[in-house]
Design an enzyme around this catalytic site. Structure first.
Site, mmCIF file in Angstrom:
data_model
loop_
_atom_site.group_PDB
_atom_site.id
_atom_site.type_symbol
_atom_site.label_atom_id
_atom_site.label_comp_id
_atom_site.label_asym_id
_atom_site.label_seq_id
_atom_site.Cartn_x
_atom_site.Cartn_y
_atom_site.Cartn_z
ATOM 1 N N ASP A 10 0.848 -1.197 0.000
ATOM 2 C CA ASP A 10 0.000 0.000 0.000
ATOM 3 C C ASP A 10 0.893 1.260 0.000
ATOM 4 O OD1 ASP A 10 -2.430 1.547 0.628
ATOM 5 O OD2 ASP A 10 -1.446 1.829 2.558
ATOM 6 N N ASP A 12 -0.361 5.099 0.890
ATOM 7 C CA ASP A 12 -0.627 6.091 1.950
ATOM 8 C C ASP A 12 -0.745 5.442 3.328
ATOM 9 O OD1 ASP A 12 -0.658 8.560 0.540
ATOM 10 O OD2 ASP A 12 -2.531 7.953 -0.383
HETATM 11 O O1 LIG Z 1 -6.399 6.689 -1.898
HETATM 12 C C1 LIG Z 1 -6.516 6.600 -0.670
HETATM 13 O O2 LIG Z 1 -7.567 6.909 -0.099
HETATM 14 C C2 LIG Z 1 -5.397 6.073 0.155
HETATM 15 O O3 LIG Z 1 -4.521 5.348 -0.620
HETATM 16 P P1 LIG Z 1 -3.758 4.022 -0.140
HETATM 17 O O4 LIG Z 1 -4.612 2.878 -0.584
HETATM 18 O O5 LIG Z 1 -2.452 4.119 -0.890
HETATM 19 O O6 LIG Z 1 -3.570 4.083 1.334
HETATM 20 MG MG LIG Z 2 -3.060 3.082 3.089
#
Ligand SMILES: O=C(O)COP(=O)(O)O
Ligand SMILES: [Mg+2]
Length: 224
Positions: A10, A12
């Site tokens: 992942d 964020d």
């Molecule tokens: O787009 C988002 O809300 C967060 O992104 P992620 O899946 O990289 O944590």
């Molecule tokens: Mg994330």
């Protein structure tokens, strides 16, 4: 798990801090990994492919929470989710809340909304509307998604194309939108400051937060 053949990770909250800036220790560590590193994010495809290029990992990316997969930087988006029912769902939510769309002009498979309304109430409303959608919290935004879409389903799609099992992947995440991803992988890891819901589904919860936890996980897996 023996050495994984791929790593899905992942963006964020996992390789970034809360303010979404990259943890450079995680970036340096990911560059050392010799197996394909697939970014799996809720972000739009142009963001994900650029992030992959700049971080220096595989061009194979999962975007829009699995609503899109890409196999090469210059290739096409493969759209796995039906945005039309997500847009219908957003129209219904508009009757109840002041919703704010995020990246609307770029999204192809889902609707992304600011986290400024009560998600449990929205879930009940969408459940009653029977639109075959779900609403998922990434910790950074709410995503209305086609019910059949998830980062985990996208990982299965990618693994199939690569001729390996998704169980040969390890996966690392921080939030609810990573639950299906870590379950689809052979080994699911949550960073130390992950959402409790993800920690409960993880095979391993590392002690350190976000990118520092990623470095800890890569050491644990023998990948660096
Ligand atoms: O787009 C988002 O809300 C967060 O992104 P992620 O899946 O990289 O944590
Ligand atoms: Mg994330």
């Amino acid at each position: 798990m023996l050495r994984p053949k791929g790593l899905a990770i992942d963006i964020d909250g996992t390789i970034t801090y809360r303010n979404r800036s990259l943890n450079c220790k995680a970036v340096e560590a990911l560059r050392k990994v010799k197996i394909p590193v697939v970014l799996a994010t809720g972000n739009i495809s142009c963001f994900a492919r650029t992030a992959a290029k700049l971080i220096g990992v595989s061009d194979i990316v999962i975007c829009e929470n699995g609503g899109i997969v890409r196999f090469s930087y210059d290739g096409d988006d493969i759209v796995l989710g039906d945005i039309s029912k997500c847009l219908k769902a957003a129209e219904i939510l508009k009757e109840y809340f002041e919703i704010e769309f995020l990246d609307a002009e770029y999204r192809k498979s889902e609707v992304c909304l600011r986290r400024n309304f009560p998600i449990e109430e929205a879930r009940k409303i969408l459940h009653d509307a029977k639109l075959d959608v779900k609403i998922v919290d990434s910790g950074f935004a709410y995503h209305i998604m086609d019910a059949k879409v998830s980062k985990g389903r996208a990982l299965e799609y990618i693994a199939d194309e690569l001729g390996i099992s998704p169980k040969e992947f390890a996966a690392i995440g921080d939030s609810e939108n990573d639950i299906d991803l870590i379950k689809a992988a052979g080994l699911g890891i949550a960073v130390g400051d992950a959402d409790l819901k993800l920690k409960m589904e993880a095979d391993v919860v590392v002690s350190k937060k976000n990118g520092d936890g990623v470095v800890e996980a890569l050491e644990l897996l023998g990948l660096i």
